[in-house]
Write an enzyme that holds these catalytic residues in place. Structure first.
Site, PDB file in Angstrom:
ATOM      1  N   HIS A  98      -2.872   2.902  -4.609  1.00  9.96           N
ATOM      2  CA  HIS A  98      -2.260   2.457  -3.344  1.00  9.96           C
ATOM      3  C   HIS A  98      -0.854   1.912  -3.578  1.00  9.96           C
ATOM      4  O   HIS A  98      -0.482   0.864  -3.075  1.00  9.96           O
ATOM      5  CB  HIS A  98      -3.155   1.405  -2.665  1.00  9.96           C
ATOM      6  CG  HIS A  98      -4.405   2.000  -2.065  1.00  9.96           C
ATOM      7  ND1 HIS A  98      -4.390   2.770  -0.926  1.00  9.96           N
ATOM      8  CD2 HIS A  98      -5.704   1.958  -2.466  1.00  9.96           C
ATOM      9  CE1 HIS A  98      -5.634   3.159  -0.634  1.00  9.96           C
ATOM     10  NE2 HIS A  98      -6.445   2.689  -1.559  1.00  9.96           N
ATOM     11  N   ASP A 100       0.848  -1.197   0.000  1.00  5.79           N
ATOM     12  CA  ASP A 100       0.000   0.000   0.000  1.00  5.79           C
ATOM     13  C   ASP A 100       0.882   1.245   0.000  1.00  5.79           C
ATOM     14  O   ASP A 100       2.111   1.140  -0.105  1.00  5.79           O
ATOM     15  CB  ASP A 100      -0.967  -0.012   1.198  1.00  5.79           C
ATOM     16  CG  ASP A 100      -2.308   0.602   0.828  1.00  5.79           C
ATOM     17  OD1 ASP A 100      -2.315   1.774   0.412  1.00  5.79           O
ATOM     18  OD2 ASP A 100      -3.345  -0.071   0.930  1.00  5.79           O
ATOM     19  N   GLU A 127      -9.982   2.724  -5.063  1.00  7.31           N
ATOM     20  CA  GLU A 127      -9.484   4.075  -4.757  1.00  7.31           C
ATOM     21  C   GLU A 127      -8.291   4.460  -5.620  1.00  7.31           C
ATOM     22  O   GLU A 127      -7.204   4.713  -5.129  1.00  7.31           O
ATOM     23  CB  GLU A 127      -9.124   4.130  -3.261  1.00  7.31           C
ATOM     24  CG  GLU A 127     -10.338   3.887  -2.386  1.00  7.31           C
ATOM     25  CD  GLU A 127     -10.033   3.887  -0.899  1.00  7.31           C
ATOM     26  OE1 GLU A 127     -10.873   4.375  -0.128  1.00  7.31           O
ATOM     27  OE2 GLU A 127      -8.962   3.386  -0.493  1.00  7.31           O
TER      28      GLU A 127
END
Ligand code: ACM
Ligand code: ZN
Length: 554
Positions: free
Chosen positions: A272, A202, A336
């Site tokens: 990420h 991440d 995301e």
């Protein structure tokens, strides 16, 4: 204290212990998750003591390991030591526990436990099913130190409702070592779960050794400090990080497999990725410089998919990931992933032109570029016998229905995905994000993400919506809870967040909805919690006694 009253007190305490011993030495099969059926049999109790052996089919390594695990569990819980022995001779069953493979025993992970005065048989179609029966027997035992435990004569049977029964663990936002991950696997096994979704990369760190790209862990595995609380302006300034070596990963994968738990690694892409970009800035659209994040949220800097080099990087990483994880599924994230860099990047725009992507309705060309990238990865993995899981954002990117979707922004995206022919795993933020608070009365709780996912909300979750067609219902293949660790810094806090909510989740995963009953679950939970205590696990005790916490505050 004067002598006579001391004598009486001692006598009373001894009497109380004897009475407690007398009351507690019977097993109770009404465990969590509750087996599908428990039918009493007219027979005396079976006496479980150190004279009993555990038989397993000669030459079957999985069943031998099952026998050894049962022996270990019984000794841990009751102090009774049982030896194991290979045997296929039915006359050896008398007075003993026998583990059997029986093709007639229900589903792959179903089990049957038959207890009479003569002996105990735990059977399953597969060793995995027998292991589930072993968990039920283990949980039915009284916790303490006993010479003999009485097992009431009965037939106990169960078969899980869902084939995918998961828990997720984020080892990025905070890093947890091998022993902690193994204990998490132990906790999963006790709850009858079989998939560990392991979040390994991440913005805040890269936690899996990749031999071809050593800087991923040398550089990407470390950050220069961590924000305090919910992205406060204060950073602790303490260098923080760590990663799992490939040897450690192999060890953990084997440990999980011995407990019939498959580990699904997540390499989140194209977003990420700041830790990877810090290590190899050429993988980004701007070329950096980048810095491993010490705060939480969603980064604009993601992989540049206009560069062939980036695709090669992803394939190289996945080659090593596939070597380490036998799981058919690889989780490739996809959540995301802002597209602001792609909109500005000549190479990403060139790619959009080359493929001929054009905005379609509410899907931008950049959203379709994420779909194209995901499809490249999906094909690469498919050629090697692997399938992808991705977060529900993939539904907006025009990916093939062979991608399995993890529904996190509620259960609705999953329902839509199932209607469109995707397999779906339900893990909606409400109520299955276990990084959320367990009460609305948060003042005395360890810092959590926010929200309020009480034990009861978890228990009441129904993964299969009424409105789905029969075919779409079949596509809901599993249920999972997620533990993100922005605010979870140590192992006791991991356990506090998941226990006892995992117990409620286990009943969602195993039981048919019409069989569930929250009040009954609460009575059975007390004994499971005795087992948590016995193993020294941390749990939220208030969840056992308070029920009014999820009422909105005035
Ligand atoms: C997620 O929680 N971003 C999948
Ligand atoms: Zn780019």
């Amino acid at each position: 204290m004067n002598r006579p009253s001391h004598f009486i007190a001692t006598l009373l305490m001894a009497l109380v212990s004897v009475m407690a011993l007398g009351q507690n030495v019977r097993a109770d099969y009404r465990v969590v998750p509750l087996p599908g059926s428990i039918n009493g049999i007219k027979s005396a109790d079976f006496k479980l003591n150190e004279q009993c052996l555990i038989n397993y089919p000669t030459g079957n390594r999985d069943m031998e390991r099952n026998a050894m695990m049962l022996s270990q569990y019984v000794e841990e819980v009751t102090g009774i030591h049982l030896s194991t022995r290979p045997s296929v001779n039915a006359k050896d069953n008398a007075g003993n526990i026998t583990l059997l493979l029986d093709p007639k025993t229900g589903s792959d992970e179903g089990y049957s436990i038959l207890v009479t005065a003569r002996g105990v048989e735990i059977s399953g179609k597969t060793p995995a099913g027998v292991f589930q029966g072993i968990q039920t027997l283990r949980k039915s035992l009284p916790v303490g130190a006993y010479a003999t435990v009485l097992l009431p004569a009965a037939q106990v049977q169960a078969s899980p409702r869902f084939g995918y029964r998961g828990m997720h663990l984020d080892c990025v936002r905070h890093f947890f070592g091998v022993e902690t991950v193994k204990r998490y696997i132990d906790i999963m096994a006790l709850h009858g779960m079989n998939r560990l979704h392991w979040h390994l990369t991440d913005d805040q760190g890269w936690r899996i050794e990749i031999k071809k790209y050593p800087r991923l862990t040398e550089v990407g595995g470390w950050r220069n400090g961590t924000t305090l609380g919910h992205n406060s302006p204060v950073n602790d300034g303490i260098r923080y990080g760590g990663y799992f070596t490939q040897d450690q990963i192999r060890d953990i994968v084997r440990y999980a497999a011995d407990r019939y738990i498959t580990i699904i690694p997540e390499i989140d892409m194209p977003g990420h990725m700041v830790a990877a970009l810090t290590a190899y800035p050429e993988l980004g659209c701007t070329g950096g410089p980048y810095e491993v994040w010490g705060r939480w949220g969603v980064a604009d800097d993601i992989l540049c998919v206009g560069k062939d080099h980036t695709l090669q990087f992803v394939k190289d990483v996945l080659d090593e990931v596939m070597q380490l994880f036998p799981s058919e599924y690889i989780h490739i994230g996809g959540d995301e992933s802002p597209r602001v860099r792609w909109q500005e990047c000549p190479l990403c725009q060139q790619r959009i032109n080359d493929i001929g992507l054009k905005t379609q309705g509410n899907q931008s060309a950049e959203a379709l570029l994420q779909g194209w990238f995901t499809t490249q990865v999906q094909h690469y993995l498919a050629q090697r016998g692997k399938r992808i899981i991705g977060w529900d954002e993939l539904l907006g990117c025009d990916v093939d229905a062979s991608a399995t979707i993890m529904s996190w922004r509620g259960a609705e995206p999953g329902a839509q995905g199932a209607m469109a022919g995707h397999d779906v795993i339900m893990t909606p933020v409400g109520p299955l994000y276990f990084d959320y608070y367990q009460t609305s009365s948060t003042w005395n709780e360890p810092t959590a993400f926010g929200g309020c996912n009480t034990l009861k909300k978890v228990y009441d979750f129904e993964p299969v919506a009424d409105g789905l067609t029969a075919e779409a219902k079949q596509h809901i293949i599993g249920v999972q809870a997620n533990l993100w660790t922005e605010y979870v810094t140590c192992e006791p806090q991991i356990q506090y967040q998941v226990l006892p909510r995992m117990a409620a989740l286990a009943e969602v995963q195993w039981m048919q909805p019409e069989e569930k009953n929250y009040a009954d679950f609460k009575t059975r939970l007390t004994h499971l919690v005795d087992i948590y205590k016995h193993y020294g696990w941390t749990y939220r005790a208030k969840s056992l006694v308070l029920e009014d916490e999820d009422k909105p505050k005035d």
